[in-house]
Design an enzyme around this catalytic site. Structure first.
Site, PDB file in Angstrom:
ATOM      1  N   CYS A 116       0.835  -1.211   0.000  1.00  0.00           N
ATOM      2  CA  CYS A 116       0.000   0.000   0.000  1.00  0.00           C
ATOM      3  C   CYS A 116       0.874   1.269   0.000  1.00  0.00           C
ATOM      4  O   CYS A 116       1.501   1.571  -1.003  1.00  0.00           O
ATOM      5  CB  CYS A 116      -0.966  -0.035   1.175  1.00  0.00           C
ATOM      6  SG  CYS A 116      -2.389   1.074   0.945  1.00  0.00           S
ATOM      7  N   HIS A 144      -3.360  -5.774   1.901  1.00  0.00           N
ATOM      8  CA  HIS A 144      -3.073  -5.785   3.333  1.00  0.00           C
ATOM      9  C   HIS A 144      -3.596  -7.092   3.907  1.00  0.00           C
ATOM     10  O   HIS A 144      -3.989  -7.994   3.215  1.00  0.00           O
ATOM     11  CB  HIS A 144      -3.842  -4.650   4.029  1.00  0.00           C
ATOM     12  CG  HIS A 144      -3.289  -3.292   3.825  1.00  0.00           C
ATOM     13  ND1 HIS A 144      -2.181  -2.835   4.481  1.00  0.00           N
ATOM     14  CD2 HIS A 144      -3.728  -2.259   3.065  1.00  0.00           C
ATOM     15  CE1 HIS A 144      -1.959  -1.576   4.140  1.00  0.00           C
ATOM     16  NE2 HIS A 144      -2.877  -1.195   3.272  1.00  0.00           N
TER      17      HIS A 144
END
Length: 248
Positions: free
Chosen positions: A93, A195
Protein backbone atom coordinates in the site's frame (compact mmCIF):
# COMPACT_ATOMS: atom_id res chain seq x y z
CA UNK A 1 22.15 -20.43 6.88
CA UNK A 2 20.73 -17.05 7.83
CA UNK A 3 18.46 -14.29 6.51
CA UNK A 4 18.85 -10.59 7.27
CA UNK A 5 15.63 -8.55 7.03
CA UNK A 6 15.26 -4.78 7.34
CA UNK A 7 11.88 -3.43 8.43
CA UNK A 8 11.71 0.17 7.23
CA UNK A 9 9.67 2.63 9.32
CA UNK A 10 7.79 0.11 11.52
CA UNK A 11 6.43 2.97 13.63
CA UNK A 12 4.99 4.85 10.63
CA UNK A 13 4.06 2.24 8.01
CA UNK A 14 2.20 -0.62 9.68
CA UNK A 15 -1.51 -0.53 8.86
CA UNK A 16 -3.77 -3.59 9.18
CA UNK A 17 -1.09 -5.70 10.81
CA UNK A 18 1.48 -5.45 8.03
CA UNK A 19 4.11 -6.55 10.55
CA UNK A 20 2.55 -9.99 10.34
CA UNK A 21 4.28 -10.43 6.99
CA UNK A 22 7.64 -10.44 8.73
CA UNK A 23 6.41 -12.84 11.41
CA UNK A 24 5.44 -15.28 8.67
CA UNK A 25 8.77 -14.99 6.89
CA UNK A 26 10.59 -15.65 10.15
CA UNK A 27 8.40 -18.62 11.11
CA UNK A 28 8.65 -20.26 7.70
CA UNK A 29 12.41 -19.75 7.60
CA UNK A 30 12.98 -21.01 11.13
CA UNK A 31 10.88 -24.10 10.41
CA UNK A 32 13.57 -24.92 7.84
CA UNK A 33 16.46 -24.30 10.20
CA UNK A 34 17.25 -20.81 8.85
CA UNK A 35 18.20 -18.11 11.37
CA UNK A 36 16.38 -14.81 10.82
CA UNK A 37 17.29 -11.34 12.03
CA UNK A 38 14.79 -8.47 11.65
CA UNK A 39 16.25 -4.98 12.06
CA UNK A 40 13.84 -2.05 12.47
CA UNK A 41 15.01 1.18 10.85
CA UNK A 42 13.20 4.39 11.78
CA UNK A 43 13.53 7.98 10.62
CA UNK A 44 17.15 9.07 10.78
CA UNK A 45 18.51 5.70 11.90
CA UNK A 46 21.74 4.53 10.30
CA UNK A 47 21.30 1.88 7.62
CA UNK A 48 23.88 -0.37 6.01
CA UNK A 49 21.74 -1.50 3.10
CA UNK A 50 24.37 -3.98 1.91
CA UNK A 51 23.88 -6.01 5.11
CA UNK A 52 20.27 -6.95 4.35
CA UNK A 53 18.73 -9.55 2.06
CA UNK A 54 15.17 -8.25 2.22
CA UNK A 55 13.55 -4.87 2.88
CA UNK A 56 9.91 -4.50 3.92
CA UNK A 57 7.69 -1.39 3.95
CA UNK A 58 4.09 -1.51 5.15
CA UNK A 59 1.22 0.88 4.59
CA UNK A 60 0.50 4.19 6.25
CA UNK A 61 -1.74 7.22 6.11
CA UNK A 62 -0.74 10.21 3.97
CA UNK A 63 0.86 12.11 6.86
CA UNK A 64 3.06 9.14 7.74
CA UNK A 65 3.94 8.69 4.08
CA UNK A 66 5.14 12.29 3.87
CA UNK A 67 7.48 11.71 6.80
CA UNK A 68 8.76 8.41 5.46
CA UNK A 69 9.18 9.65 1.87
CA UNK A 70 11.72 12.31 2.73
CA UNK A 71 13.83 9.89 4.74
CA UNK A 72 13.48 7.13 2.15
CA UNK A 73 14.79 9.36 -0.64
CA UNK A 74 17.93 9.93 1.39
CA UNK A 75 18.51 6.17 1.30
CA UNK A 76 17.51 5.68 -2.35
CA UNK A 77 21.00 5.16 -3.78
CA UNK A 78 21.89 2.61 -1.09
CA UNK A 79 18.66 0.71 -1.65
CA UNK A 80 19.16 0.70 -5.41
CA UNK A 81 22.63 -0.79 -4.94
CA UNK A 82 21.22 -3.41 -2.59
CA UNK A 83 18.59 -4.39 -5.15
CA UNK A 84 21.26 -4.58 -7.84
CA UNK A 85 23.14 -7.04 -5.60
CA UNK A 86 20.05 -9.27 -5.35
CA UNK A 87 18.20 -7.95 -2.32
CA UNK A 88 14.42 -8.26 -2.31
CA UNK A 89 12.05 -5.38 -1.56
CA UNK A 90 8.38 -5.84 -0.64
CA UNK A 91 6.12 -2.79 -0.23
CA UNK A 92 2.46 -2.83 0.78
CA UNK A 93 0.00 0.00 0.00
CA UNK A 94 1.75 3.22 1.13
CA UNK A 95 5.09 1.43 1.02
CA UNK A 96 4.26 0.26 -2.51
CA UNK A 97 3.47 3.82 -3.59
CA UNK A 98 6.77 5.14 -2.24
CA UNK A 99 8.71 2.49 -4.17
CA UNK A 100 7.43 4.11 -7.36
CA UNK A 101 8.36 7.41 -9.00
CA UNK A 102 5.79 9.57 -7.27
CA UNK A 103 2.59 9.75 -5.25
CA UNK A 104 0.19 12.68 -5.36
CA UNK A 105 -2.07 12.54 -2.26
CA UNK A 106 -5.53 14.10 -2.00
CA UNK A 107 -4.04 17.12 -0.27
CA UNK A 108 -0.58 18.62 -0.44
CA UNK A 109 2.16 18.41 -3.00
CA UNK A 110 3.47 15.47 -4.92
CA UNK A 111 5.78 13.10 -3.06
CA UNK A 112 8.77 11.77 -4.90
CA UNK A 113 9.40 8.07 -4.45
CA UNK A 114 12.63 6.17 -5.06
CA UNK A 115 11.84 4.69 -8.45
CA UNK A 116 12.53 1.04 -7.68
CA UNK A 117 9.23 0.34 -9.39
CA UNK A 118 8.22 1.97 -12.66
CA UNK A 119 4.86 3.12 -11.31
CA UNK A 120 3.17 6.43 -10.46
CA UNK A 121 0.24 6.98 -8.11
CA UNK A 122 -2.31 9.78 -7.89
CA UNK A 123 -5.24 10.31 -5.55
CA UNK A 124 -8.17 11.59 -7.63
CA UNK A 125 -9.42 13.77 -4.76
CA UNK A 126 -11.56 13.42 -1.69
CA UNK A 127 -14.75 13.32 -3.74
CA UNK A 128 -13.63 10.07 -5.31
CA UNK A 129 -14.40 6.87 -3.43
CA UNK A 130 -11.72 4.78 -1.83
CA UNK A 131 -11.03 1.35 -3.26
CA UNK A 132 -11.96 -0.92 -0.37
CA UNK A 133 -12.76 -4.59 0.06
CA UNK A 134 -11.57 -8.15 -0.15
CA UNK A 135 -9.44 -9.06 -3.15
CA UNK A 136 -8.71 -12.19 -5.16
CA UNK A 137 -5.87 -12.05 -7.68
CA UNK A 138 -4.49 -14.49 -10.21
CA UNK A 139 -0.79 -14.06 -9.51
CA UNK A 140 1.57 -13.86 -12.46
CA UNK A 141 4.48 -15.44 -10.59
CA UNK A 142 5.10 -19.12 -11.41
CA UNK A 143 3.84 -21.53 -8.77
CA UNK A 144 2.12 -18.90 -6.62
CA UNK A 145 -1.43 -19.28 -7.92
CA UNK A 146 -4.11 -17.16 -6.31
CA UNK A 147 -3.47 -14.30 -3.90
CA UNK A 148 -6.09 -13.15 -1.40
CA UNK A 149 -6.13 -10.04 0.77
CA UNK A 150 -7.81 -6.79 1.70
CA UNK A 151 -7.38 -3.42 0.01
CA UNK A 152 -8.16 0.10 1.25
CA UNK A 153 -6.55 2.90 -0.75
CA UNK A 154 -7.40 6.21 -2.33
CA UNK A 155 -4.45 6.31 -4.71
CA UNK A 156 -4.67 4.98 -8.23
CA UNK A 157 -1.46 3.40 -9.45
CA UNK A 158 -0.42 3.14 -13.10
CA UNK A 159 2.39 0.92 -14.32
CA UNK A 160 5.10 1.99 -16.75
CA UNK A 161 6.77 -0.32 -19.22
CA UNK A 162 9.47 -1.65 -16.90
CA UNK A 163 7.07 -2.97 -14.25
CA UNK A 164 4.73 -5.91 -14.67
CA UNK A 165 1.52 -6.52 -12.72
CA UNK A 166 1.84 -8.84 -9.74
CA UNK A 167 -1.38 -10.34 -11.00
CA UNK A 168 -4.79 -9.83 -12.55
CA UNK A 169 -7.78 -8.92 -10.41
CA UNK A 170 -10.49 -11.56 -10.14
CA UNK A 171 -12.41 -9.79 -7.37
CA UNK A 172 -11.70 -6.28 -6.12
CA UNK A 173 -10.19 -3.12 -7.56
CA UNK A 174 -6.42 -3.60 -7.70
CA UNK A 175 -4.08 -0.82 -8.77
CA UNK A 176 -6.65 1.63 -10.06
CA UNK A 177 -10.04 -0.04 -10.44
CA UNK A 178 -9.85 0.25 -14.22
CA UNK A 179 -7.23 -1.87 -15.96
CA UNK A 180 -7.56 -5.11 -13.96
CA UNK A 181 -4.00 -5.08 -12.70
CA UNK A 182 -2.90 -5.54 -9.09
CA UNK A 183 0.50 -4.73 -7.70
CA UNK A 184 3.79 -4.56 -9.54
CA UNK A 185 6.93 -6.64 -10.03
CA UNK A 186 10.26 -5.39 -11.31
CA UNK A 187 13.09 -7.84 -10.79
CA UNK A 188 13.22 -8.58 -7.05
CA UNK A 189 11.02 -5.61 -6.12
CA UNK A 190 7.36 -6.24 -5.31
CA UNK A 191 4.53 -3.84 -4.57
CA UNK A 192 0.93 -4.63 -3.74
CA UNK A 193 -2.21 -3.12 -2.24
CA UNK A 194 -3.04 -6.36 -0.40
CA UNK A 195 -3.07 -5.78 3.33
CA UNK A 196 -4.48 -8.14 5.78
CA UNK A 197 -1.56 -8.96 6.12
CA UNK A 198 -0.57 -10.52 2.84
CA UNK A 199 1.79 -13.40 3.55
CA UNK A 200 -0.06 -15.36 6.28
CA UNK A 201 -2.91 -16.00 3.82
CA UNK A 202 -0.62 -16.64 0.87
CA UNK A 203 2.11 -19.08 1.95
CA UNK A 204 3.25 -19.86 -1.60
CA UNK A 205 4.01 -16.18 -2.20
CA UNK A 206 5.76 -16.04 1.18
CA UNK A 207 8.03 -18.90 0.09
CA UNK A 208 8.66 -17.21 -3.27
CA UNK A 209 9.88 -14.07 -1.48
CA UNK A 210 11.89 -16.14 1.00
CA UNK A 211 13.61 -18.14 -1.72
CA UNK A 212 14.59 -15.01 -3.66
CA UNK A 213 15.97 -13.30 -0.57
CA UNK A 214 18.05 -16.33 0.42
CA UNK A 215 19.49 -16.59 -3.09
CA UNK A 216 21.39 -13.31 -2.66
CA UNK A 217 24.03 -14.85 -0.35
CA UNK A 218 23.28 -18.56 -0.31
CA UNK A 219 22.56 -19.35 -3.95
CA UNK A 220 19.61 -21.49 -4.98
CA UNK A 221 17.91 -22.89 -1.88
CA UNK A 222 15.54 -25.84 -1.90
CA UNK A 223 12.84 -25.03 0.67
CA UNK A 224 11.29 -28.26 1.86
CA UNK A 225 7.49 -28.24 2.08
CA UNK A 226 5.79 -27.26 5.34
CA UNK A 227 2.46 -28.44 6.74
CA UNK A 228 0.32 -25.59 5.39
CA UNK A 229 -3.11 -27.03 6.09
CA UNK A 230 -4.06 -24.15 8.40
CA UNK A 231 -2.66 -21.53 6.02
CA UNK A 232 -4.41 -23.06 3.02
CA UNK A 233 -7.67 -23.18 4.98
CA UNK A 234 -7.31 -19.48 5.78
CA UNK A 235 -6.54 -18.77 2.14
CA UNK A 236 -9.61 -20.66 0.95
CA UNK A 237 -11.84 -18.97 3.54
CA UNK A 238 -10.63 -15.51 2.46
CA UNK A 239 -11.25 -16.34 -1.19
CA UNK A 240 -14.71 -17.71 -0.44
CA UNK A 241 -15.60 -14.61 1.59
CA UNK A 242 -14.53 -12.36 -1.28
CA UNK A 243 -16.50 -14.38 -3.82
CA UNK A 244 -19.62 -14.27 -1.64
CA UNK A 245 -19.92 -10.49 -2.15
CA UNK A 246 -21.61 -9.47 -5.42
CA UNK A 247 -19.27 -7.96 -8.03
CA UNK A 248 -19.16 -4.17 -8.07
Amino acid sequence: MDLQICHLYPDLLNLYGDRGNLMVLRRRAQARGICVSIAPVRLGDPLDASAHDLFFLGGGEDRQQVLAAADLRRRADDLQRAVASGAVVLGVCGGYQLLGHSYRPAEGGQLRGIGLLDVTTEHPGKAAGRLVGNVVVDCALPGVGTLVGFENHGGRTRLGGAAKPLGRVVIGFGNNGEDGSEGAVQGNVFGTYLHGPLLPKNPRFADHVLRLALRRRHGEVDLHPLDDRIEETAHAAAAARARAVPRR
